[in-house]
Design a protein around this motif. Sequence first.
Motif, PDB file in Angstrom:
ATOM      1  N   MET A 190      33.080  12.093  11.977  1.00 52.29           N
ATOM      2  CA  MET A 190      32.054  12.609  11.096  1.00 52.29           C
ATOM      3  C   MET A 190      30.687  12.119  11.589  1.00 52.29           C
ATOM      4  SD  MET A 190      31.924  12.234   7.036  1.00 52.29           S
ATOM      5  CE  MET A 190      30.778  13.166   6.116  1.00 52.29           C
ATOM      6  N   ALA A 191      29.732  13.009  11.610  1.00 51.05           N
ATOM      7  CA  ALA A 191      28.404  12.684  12.115  1.00 51.05           C
ATOM      8  C   ALA A 191      27.636  11.813  11.121  1.00 51.05           C
ATOM      9  CB  ALA A 191      27.627  13.958  12.383  1.00 51.05           C
ATOM     10  N   SER A 192      26.884  10.888  11.672  1.00 49.57           N
ATOM     11  CA  SER A 192      26.056  10.003  10.853  1.00 49.57           C
ATOM     12  C   SER A 192      24.722  10.685  10.548  1.00 49.57           C
ATOM     13  CB  SER A 192      25.809   8.698  11.603  1.00 49.57           C
ATOM     14  OG  SER A 192      24.881   7.909  10.918  1.00 49.57           O
ATOM     15  N   PRO A 193      24.208  10.525   9.362  1.00 51.06           N
ATOM     16  CA  PRO A 193      22.889  11.105   9.061  1.00 51.06           C
ATOM     17  C   PRO A 193      21.781  10.495   9.908  1.00 51.06           C
ATOM     18  CG  PRO A 193      23.768   9.935   7.158  1.00 51.06           C
ATOM     19  CD  PRO A 193      24.801   9.887   8.216  1.00 51.06           C
ATOM     20  N   PHE A 194      22.012   9.296  10.441  1.00 49.07           N
ATOM     21  CA  PHE A 194      21.003   8.632  11.257  1.00 49.07           C
ATOM     22  C   PHE A 194      20.907   9.213  12.658  1.00 49.07           C
ATOM     23  CE2 PHE A 194      21.993   5.002   8.290  1.00 49.07           C
ATOM     24  CZ  PHE A 194      20.868   5.209   7.513  1.00 49.07           C
ATOM     25  N   GLU A 195      21.745  10.168  13.008  1.00 52.49           N
ATOM     26  CA  GLU A 195      21.624  10.849  14.294  1.00 52.49           C
ATOM     27  C   GLU A 195      20.422  11.790  14.306  1.00 52.49           C
ATOM     28  OE1 GLU A 195      25.340  12.700  15.160  1.00 52.49           O
ATOM     29  OE2 GLU A 195      26.390  10.790  15.334  1.00 52.49           O
ATOM     30  N   ASN A 196      19.914  12.154  13.150  1.00 49.45           N
ATOM     31  CA  ASN A 196      18.756  13.029  13.036  1.00 49.45           C
ATOM     32  C   ASN A 196      17.471  12.197  13.178  1.00 49.45           C
ATOM     33  OD1 ASN A 196      16.822  14.880  12.374  1.00 49.45           O
ATOM     34  ND2 ASN A 196      17.662  15.387  10.370  1.00 49.45           N
ATOM     35  N   PRO A 197      16.666  12.465  14.225  1.00 51.67           N
ATOM     36  CA  PRO A 197      15.438  11.679  14.418  1.00 51.67           C
ATOM     37  C   PRO A 197      14.442  11.816  13.274  1.00 51.67           C
ATOM     38  CG  PRO A 197      15.914  13.008  16.363  1.00 51.67           C
ATOM     39  CD  PRO A 197      16.895  13.397  15.314  1.00 51.67           C
ATOM     40  N   ALA A 198      14.404  12.967  12.633  1.00 49.38           N
ATOM     41  CA  ALA A 198      13.469  13.159  11.520  1.00 49.38           C
ATOM     42  C   ALA A 198      13.783  12.192  10.383  1.00 49.38           C
ATOM     43  CB  ALA A 198      13.519  14.598  11.032  1.00 49.38           C
ATOM     44  N   LEU A 199      15.039  11.971  10.111  1.00 51.97           N
ATOM     45  CA  LEU A 199      15.434  11.036   9.054  1.00 51.97           C
ATOM     46  C   LEU A 199      15.072   9.607   9.444  1.00 51.97           C
ATOM     47  CD1 LEU A 199      16.896  10.570   6.337  1.00 51.97           C
ATOM     48  CD2 LEU A 199      18.945  10.152   7.683  1.00 51.97           C
ATOM     49  N   ARG A 200      15.352   9.241  10.681  1.00 49.00           N
ATOM     50  CA  ARG A 200      15.038   7.875  11.132  1.00 49.00           C
ATOM     51  C   ARG A 200      13.547   7.589  11.033  1.00 49.00           C
ATOM     52  NH1 ARG A 200      18.551   9.176  15.757  1.00 49.00           N
ATOM     53  NH2 ARG A 200      16.646   9.274  17.009  1.00 49.00           N
ATOM     54  N   TYR A 201      12.721   8.509  11.538  1.00 49.69           N
ATOM     55  CA  TYR A 201      11.278   8.288  11.484  1.00 49.69           C
ATOM     56  C   TYR A 201      10.740   8.457  10.062  1.00 49.69           C
ATOM     57  CZ  TYR A 201      10.941   7.839  16.500  1.00 49.69           C
ATOM     58  OH  TYR A 201      11.066   7.390  17.781  1.00 49.69           O
ATOM     59  N   GLY A 202      11.379   9.296   9.263  1.00 48.48           N
ATOM     60  CA  GLY A 202      10.965   9.451   7.870  1.00 48.48           C
ATOM     61  C   GLY A 202      11.151   8.173   7.075  1.00 48.48           C
ATOM     62  N   ILE A 203      12.273   7.503   7.297  1.00 52.53           N
ATOM     63  CA  ILE A 203      12.511   6.232   6.617  1.00 52.53           C
ATOM     64  C   ILE A 203      11.454   5.218   7.027  1.00 52.53           C
ATOM     65  CG2 ILE A 203      14.096   4.260   6.506  1.00 52.53           C
ATOM     66  CD1 ILE A 203      16.394   6.313   6.645  1.00 52.53           C
ATOM     67  N   ALA A 204      11.150   5.171   8.327  1.00 51.05           N
ATOM     68  CA  ALA A 204      10.141   4.230   8.817  1.00 51.05           C
ATOM     69  C   ALA A 204       8.766   4.557   8.233  1.00 51.05           C
ATOM     70  CB  ALA A 204      10.096   4.257  10.340  1.00 51.05           C
ATOM     71  N   LEU A 205       8.432   5.843   8.135  1.00 48.22           N
ATOM     72  CA  LEU A 205       7.119   6.221   7.595  1.00 48.22           C
ATOM     73  C   LEU A 205       6.976   5.860   6.124  1.00 48.22           C
ATOM     74  CD1 LEU A 205       6.449   9.635   9.348  1.00 48.22           C
ATOM     75  CD2 LEU A 205       5.247   7.483   9.684  1.00 48.22           C
ATOM     76  N   VAL A 206       8.049   5.991   5.373  1.00 43.13           N
ATOM     77  CA  VAL A 206       7.998   5.600   3.952  1.00 43.13           C
ATOM     78  C   VAL A 206       7.760   4.093   3.842  1.00 43.13           C
ATOM     79  CG1 VAL A 206       9.375   5.381   1.846  1.00 43.13           C
ATOM     80  CG2 VAL A 206       9.395   7.517   3.135  1.00 43.13           C
ATOM     81  N   ASN A 207       8.462   3.317   4.668  1.00 39.20           N
ATOM     82  CA  ASN A 207       8.254   1.866   4.664  1.00 39.20           C
ATOM     83  C   ASN A 207       6.814   1.516   5.020  1.00 39.20           C
ATOM     84  OD1 ASN A 207      10.945   1.523   4.062  1.00 39.20           O
ATOM     85  ND2 ASN A 207      11.535   1.077   6.167  1.00 39.20           N
ATOM     86  N   VAL A 208       6.278   2.185   6.033  1.00 35.74           N
ATOM     87  CA  VAL A 208       4.904   1.920   6.469  1.00 35.74           C
ATOM     88  C   VAL A 208       3.912   2.297   5.370  1.00 35.74           C
ATOM     89  CG1 VAL A 208       3.121   2.667   8.090  1.00 35.74           C
ATOM     90  CG2 VAL A 208       5.389   2.060   8.918  1.00 35.74           C
ATOM     91  N   ALA A 209       4.140   3.415   4.701  1.00 39.07           N
ATOM     92  CA  ALA A 209       3.235   3.831   3.625  1.00 39.07           C
ATOM     93  C   ALA A 209       3.201   2.793   2.510  1.00 39.07           C
ATOM     94  CB  ALA A 209       3.658   5.191   3.081  1.00 39.07           C
ATOM     95  N   ILE A 210       4.350   2.247   2.181  1.00 37.24           N
ATOM     96  CA  ILE A 210       4.411   1.218   1.141  1.00 37.24           C
ATOM     97  C   ILE A 210       3.657  -0.033   1.579  1.00 37.24           C
ATOM     98  CG2 ILE A 210       5.971  -0.362  -0.076  1.00 37.24           C
ATOM     99  CD1 ILE A 210       8.024   1.984  -0.059  1.00 37.24           C
ATOM    100  N   LEU A 211       3.888  -0.469   2.816  1.00 39.84           N
ATOM    101  CA  LEU A 211       3.208  -1.666   3.310  1.00 39.84           C
ATOM    102  C   LEU A 211       1.701  -1.474   3.390  1.00 39.84           C
ATOM    103  CD1 LEU A 211       5.667  -2.821   6.110  1.00 39.84           C
ATOM    104  CD2 LEU A 211       5.155  -3.997   3.965  1.00 39.84           C
ATOM    105  N   VAL A 212       1.254  -0.323   3.852  1.00 39.08           N
ATOM    106  CA  VAL A 212      -0.188  -0.054   3.943  1.00 39.08           C
ATOM    107  C   VAL A 212      -0.801  -0.009   2.550  1.00 39.08           C
ATOM    108  CG1 VAL A 212      -1.890   1.701   4.591  1.00 39.08           C
ATOM    109  CG2 VAL A 212      -0.082   1.054   6.193  1.00 39.08           C
ATOM    110  N   GLY A 213      -0.115   0.597   1.613  1.00 35.63           N
ATOM    111  CA  GLY A 213      -0.619   0.627   0.236  1.00 35.63           C
ATOM    112  C   GLY A 213      -0.764  -0.765  -0.343  1.00 35.63           C
TER     113      GLY A 213
END
Length: 62
Positions: A1-24
């Motif tokens: 079964m494929a992992s959802p983390f194989e999708n680069p958009a999801l990986r970078y999306g998670i990182a961007l949400v973390n960055v947005a929280i830290l910057v805020g």
Amino acid sequence: MASPFENPALRYGIALVNVAILVGIAFVFLDGTMRWLVLGIAVLDLLVVPRVLKMSAEQNAA
């Protein structure tokens, strides 16, 4: 079964949400050196989290 983390958009999306929280947090609650430290952590988070999630997906597939 494929992992959802194989999708680069999801990986970078998670990182961007973390960055947005830290910057805020940095701009609302912190100032001076502590603000710059948290912004540096946000940059590291943006660079490291997608790679760690990619390694996790690759290890899960094996």
